[in-house]
Design a protein around this motif. Structure first.
Motif, PDB file in Angstrom:
ATOM      1  N   GLN A  66       0.846  -1.192   0.000  1.00  0.00           N
ATOM      2  CA  GLN A  66       0.000   0.000   0.000  1.00  0.00           C
ATOM      3  C   GLN A  66       0.883   1.243   0.000  1.00  0.00           C
ATOM      4  N   TRP A  70      -2.374   7.996  -3.825  1.00  0.00           N
ATOM      5  CA  TRP A  70      -3.273   7.169  -4.629  1.00  0.00           C
ATOM      6  C   TRP A  70      -2.666   6.828  -5.988  1.00  0.00           C
ATOM      7  N   ALA A 122      -7.003   2.593  -2.382  1.00  0.00           N
ATOM      8  CA  ALA A 122      -6.265   3.488  -3.286  1.00  0.00           C
ATOM      9  C   ALA A 122      -7.201   4.486  -3.943  1.00  0.00           C
ATOM     10  N   ARG A 125      -8.552   7.428  -1.875  1.00  0.00           N
ATOM     11  CA  ARG A 125      -7.623   8.540  -1.625  1.00  0.00           C
ATOM     12  C   ARG A 125      -7.507   9.490  -2.812  1.00  0.00           C
ATOM     13  N   ALA A 126      -8.103   9.133  -3.943  1.00  0.00           N
ATOM     14  CA  ALA A 126      -8.019   9.965  -5.150  1.00  0.00           C
ATOM     15  C   ALA A 126      -8.944  11.175  -5.021  1.00  0.00           C
TER      16      ALA A 126
END
Length: 183
Positions: A66, A70, A122, A125-126
């Protein structure tokens, strides 16, 4: 050699013309009767092969570290998908054809939630600006990635870096696109 791997070798080396239960049994070093004890027909072997390859992809994506950003996280996920496709490109392409013939995900391995769950951190978080569509966006990312990797698998010469760059461009453009409000 395991039956499923024998099937993979037959597909890779001879394509559909040589893909039969007799050829698979011979390659696996088992009698045809023994093969039929575990697999009632060629489609059952194909389903097991699809399940194995799908598991390998999900495991590869799950193993991606991770990232806080992102874009780095998506880049890592894209790399895992491309690596999987290019690990055995001929096999991947032939499996795609068989999967389509057998009606979508033709295995007993349920991957429905796995890719979505792996992508959710992911994508969340964009800079989406549309959190209420997160599931739809994740689904679209999976479709974009699969379409581009599958299309690359149809070509004889595959440039890994170019493929990763094209997928990043498509996904990053899609995720960061700010549409005009619906009328």
């Amino acid at each position: 050699m395991a039956t499923v791997e024998a099937a993979a070798h037959i597909l890779e080396q001879g394509g559909f013309d040589h893909y039969s239960t007799n050829a698979i049994a011979e390659r696996a070093g088992v009698s045809i009767g023994s093969l039929y004890q575990y697999f009632p027909n060629k489609d059952a072997i194909t389903r097991a092969l699809i399940a194995r390859e799908t598991r390998l992809l999900v495991e590869a994506v799950a193993a991606v570290p991770q990232a806080a950003d992102w874009q780095d996280a998506m880049t890592n996920l894209i790399r895992a998908a491309v690596d999987h496709q290019l690990r055995r490109p001929r096999l991947a392409r032939l499996i795609d054809i068989e999967e389509s013939r057998l009606g979508g995900l033709a295995s007993d391995f349920d991957t429905g939630a796995a890719p979505t769950e792996l992508l959710r951190p992911a994508v969340a978080r964009a800079p989406l600006g549309r959190d209420d569509h997160l599931e739809e966006i994740i689904g679209d990312i999976l479709i974009i990635t699969r379409a581009l990797t599958d299309a690359a698998g149809e070509r004889p010469d595959i440039d890994r870096e170019n493929l990763e760059r094209r997928i990043r461009r498509a996904i990053f453009g899609y995720v960061t696109f700010s549409p005009v409000m619906d009328a």
